[in-house]
Design an enzyme around this catalytic site. Structure first.
Site, mmCIF file in Angstrom:
data_model
loop_
_atom_site.group_PDB
_atom_site.id
_atom_site.type_symbol
_atom_site.label_atom_id
_atom_site.label_comp_id
_atom_site.label_asym_id
_atom_site.label_seq_id
_atom_site.Cartn_x
_atom_site.Cartn_y
_atom_site.Cartn_z
ATOM 1 C CD GLN A 1 7.830 -0.713 6.196
ATOM 2 O OE1 GLN A 1 8.647 -0.765 7.121
ATOM 3 N NE2 GLN A 1 6.539 -0.619 6.409
ATOM 4 C CG ASP B 1 2.002 7.315 4.987
ATOM 5 O OD1 ASP B 1 3.216 7.370 5.287
ATOM 6 O OD2 ASP B 1 1.512 6.371 4.351
ATOM 7 N N GLY C 1 2.788 1.889 0.967
ATOM 8 C CA GLY C 1 3.254 3.197 0.510
ATOM 9 C C GLY C 1 2.019 3.987 0.091
ATOM 10 C CB ALA C 2 0.881 7.397 0.951
ATOM 11 N NE ARG D 1 -1.366 0.309 6.074
ATOM 12 C CZ ARG D 1 -0.057 0.528 5.893
ATOM 13 N NH1 ARG D 1 0.479 0.451 4.690
ATOM 14 N NH2 ARG D 1 0.720 0.827 6.921
ATOM 15 C CG ASN E 1 6.849 9.267 6.212
ATOM 16 O OD1 ASN E 1 6.223 8.717 5.310
ATOM 17 N ND2 ASN E 1 8.159 9.114 6.323
ATOM 18 C CE LYS E 2 5.915 2.694 8.033
ATOM 19 N NZ LYS E 2 4.695 1.996 8.540
HETATM 20 O O1 MRU Z 1 3.404 1.251 6.261
HETATM 21 P P1 MRU Z 1 3.904 1.685 4.926
HETATM 22 O O2 MRU Z 1 5.043 0.875 4.417
HETATM 23 O O3 MRU Z 1 2.775 1.798 3.923
HETATM 24 O O4 MRU Z 1 4.440 3.162 5.167
HETATM 25 C C1 MRU Z 1 4.918 3.886 4.072
HETATM 26 C C2 MRU Z 1 5.504 5.194 4.415
HETATM 27 O O5 MRU Z 1 5.479 5.638 5.537
HETATM 28 C C3 MRU Z 1 6.056 6.000 3.279
HETATM 29 O O6 MRU Z 1 7.115 6.791 3.704
HETATM 30 C C4 MRU Z 1 4.945 6.902 2.726
HETATM 31 O O7 MRU Z 1 3.816 6.172 2.430
HETATM 32 C C5 MRU Z 1 5.382 7.671 1.559
HETATM 33 S S1 MRU Z 1 5.461 6.715 0.111
HETATM 34 C C6 MRU Z 1 5.832 7.670 -1.218
#
Ligand code: MRU
Length: 365
Positions: A215, A256, A46-47, A88, A266-267
Site C-alpha cells: 500500500q 485501524d 483503509g479504516a 474485515r 495499524n498495518k
Molecule cells: O489493509 P489496509 O490497507 O486496509 O490497511 C490500512 C491501514 O493499516 C491504514 O494505515 C489504516 O487503515 C489507517 S487509514 C487512515
C-alpha cells in the site's frame, strides 16, 4: 482531492485500489455482494474508507428493498449490517459506520401512528406504505452521504493539528497508506503532511513499501506525487538504517483501532517502526479520527487481528516467490503498545500521554 467513495447514479462508486498506481479505474457497485467483495479484496481499504463504503452499502441495499413496513425494513437493514460486518475484522470504523446506519433507522421508528418529527422524517409522514418506505430509504442515503462529508471535515481538522507538529524541512517516515485513498479523500497521516505542504513547509517523505500488499509503494507514493511532495520509497527493512543515519525527524502513521489505553492497531510493521523510533529518540505519531477509537476495548490485546491469504506473501501479485508448499503466516495488522506512541492526532486535538485519562477527556468534547 480524490473521491475514494461516492454515490453516483444510484450506485456506489469506488476507486479500484488494487489497480493503482498503474491504472485509475472507478467501479460502480450495484449489489451488496459487490460491496462486500470490494471490502474483503481491498479494492477499497483503509479504516475510514471501509466504514464509509459499508454505510453507503447499507443505503444501496435498502434502495432495492421491497419491505412493506418499518419492521420488515428494519429486519433487512439488520441483515445487511450483519453481512457487511463480517468483511474485515480489525478496523473498528467498519462497525462504527454500520452502527451509525442502524441507529439512524432506529430514530425513524414510528411512535403511535405518526413519525416523530425530530426522527428524520417530517411530521406528516404516515408510517406505512411505499411513500414511508421511500422516505426511510432517503434518510439512510442522506446519513451515509453525511458520514462521507463529515469525514472530509474531520480529516481537514486532523490535517491542521498534525501539521502543527511538522516543522519546515521535516523528513517524515510513513507506513502503509493513511491518505485520501484510505478516507473520503484527504487522509489522516497524509492529511497532516498535505496540510504542512499547503502551509508552505518543505517536506521530504520516506515511504515504507509495506509488504505484502505494498500500500505504501502503490498508493502512498501515488498520492504524494499528486501533491508534488518529495518522496523516497524504501523497503520496510530499511527503516532502522535510515533512522540511524539521522534521515528521519518524525514518524506518522494511521490507525485501524485504538484501545482505551492508546494501544493502536495499524498495518503490520507499524509496531517494529514504533520500537525503532523509540530506540532512535524519534517522535512517533498516530493520526486517526475519533471513530477509530474503541473505548470498550481496554487494551490492544483484545483487538482482533485479521489474517489474510498465504498467497499474498508467497505469490504476491500472481508471482511465486517462495518454494511451493512453504507455510506462511500473514497477519495484516499489529498492535503498537501506547508506551511507544508520542501522541495521537485526532480531529478534536492532539492527545498526549497519559492516554487512558486524556483519550477519555478529549473524546468527550
Ligand atoms: O489493509 P489496509 O490497507 O486496509 O490497511 C490500512 C491501514 O493499516 C491504514 O494505515 C489504516 O487503515 C489507517 S487509514 C487512515
Amino acid at each position: 482531492m480524490i473521491k475514494t467513495v461516492s454515490w453516483s447514479k444510484g450506485k456506489v462508486r469506488i476507486i479500484d485500489q488494487t489497480q493503482l498506481p498503474a491504472k485509475l479505474i472507478y467501479l460502480d457497485l450495484s449489489t451488496l455482494k459487490e460491496i462486500g467483495e470490494a471490502i474483503s479484496s481491498l479494492k477499497v481499504r483503509g479504516a475510514p474508507a471501509i466504514g464509509l463504503t459499508a454505510a453507503l452499502g447499507v443505503a444501496l441495499q435498502m434502495k432495492l428493498s421491497s419491505a412493506k413496513n418499518y419492521r420488515e425494513f428494519r429486519k433487512e437493514v439488520e441483515e445487511t449490517i450483519k453481512y457487511l460486518s463480517t468483511r474485515r475484522p480489525t478496523a473498528v470504523n467498519l462497525f462504527w459506520g454500520l452502527k451509525r446506519m442502524g441507529k439512524t433507522l432506529v430514530r425513524c421508528k414510528p411512535v403511535g401512528d405518526r413519525i416523530h418529527p425530530t426522527r428524520g422524517l417530517d411530521k406528516s409522514s404516515p408510517y406505512k406504505g411505499s411513500s414511508y418506505i421511500n422516505r426511510l430509504k432517503k434518510v439512510l442515503l442522506n446519513e451515509a452521504l453525511l458520514i462521507i462529508r463529515q469525514d472530509d471535515e474531520i480529516c481537514g481538522e486532523i490535517g491542521r493539528y498534525g501539521a502543527s507538529l511538522i516543522k519546515d524541512n521535516c523528513h517524515i517516515l510513513t507506513h502503509c497508506n493513511a491518505g485520501g485513498l484510505a478516507t473520503a479523500g484527504f487522509g489522516t497521516a497524509l492529511g497532516a503532511i498535505f496540510t504542512a505542504k499547503e502551509e508552505g513547509k518543505k517536506i521530504r517523505v520516506y515511504v515504507d513499501e509495506t509488504r505484502p500488499l505494498l500500500q505504501g509503494a502503490r498508493l502512498t507514493t501515488w498520492e504524494l506525487k499528486k501533491y508534488k511532495i518529495e518522496t523516497i520509497l524504501i523497503c520496510d527493512n530499511m527503516a532502522g538504517l535510515i533512522m540511524k543515519q539521522k534521515k528521519i525527524d518524525l514518524v506518522i502513521v494511521g490507525a485501524d483501532r485504538i484501545a482505551a489505553n492508546g494501544d493502536t492497531a495499524n498495518k503490520i510493521g507499524t509496531y517494529s517502526l514504533a520500537i525503532l523510533a523509540r530506540a532512535h529518540k524519534i517522535p512517533f505519531y498516530v493520526a486517526a479520527p475519533s471513530s477509530t477509537f474503541d473505548l470498550k476495548i481496554k487494551s490492544g490485546e483484545k483487538i482482533p487481528i485479521e489474517e489474510r491469504a498465504e498467497k499474498e506473501v508467497s505469490e504476491p501479485f500472481g508471482k511465486r516467490i517462495a518454494a511451493k508448499g512453504t507455510k506462511v503466516y500473514n497477519p495484516a495488522f499489529d498492535v503498537t503498545p501506547a508506551q511507544f506512541i508520542t501522541a495521537i492526532i485526532t480531529e478534536k486535538g492532539v492527545i498526549s500521554p497519559p492516554f487512558l485519562k486524556n483519550i477519555q477527556e478529549k473524546l468527550k468534547k
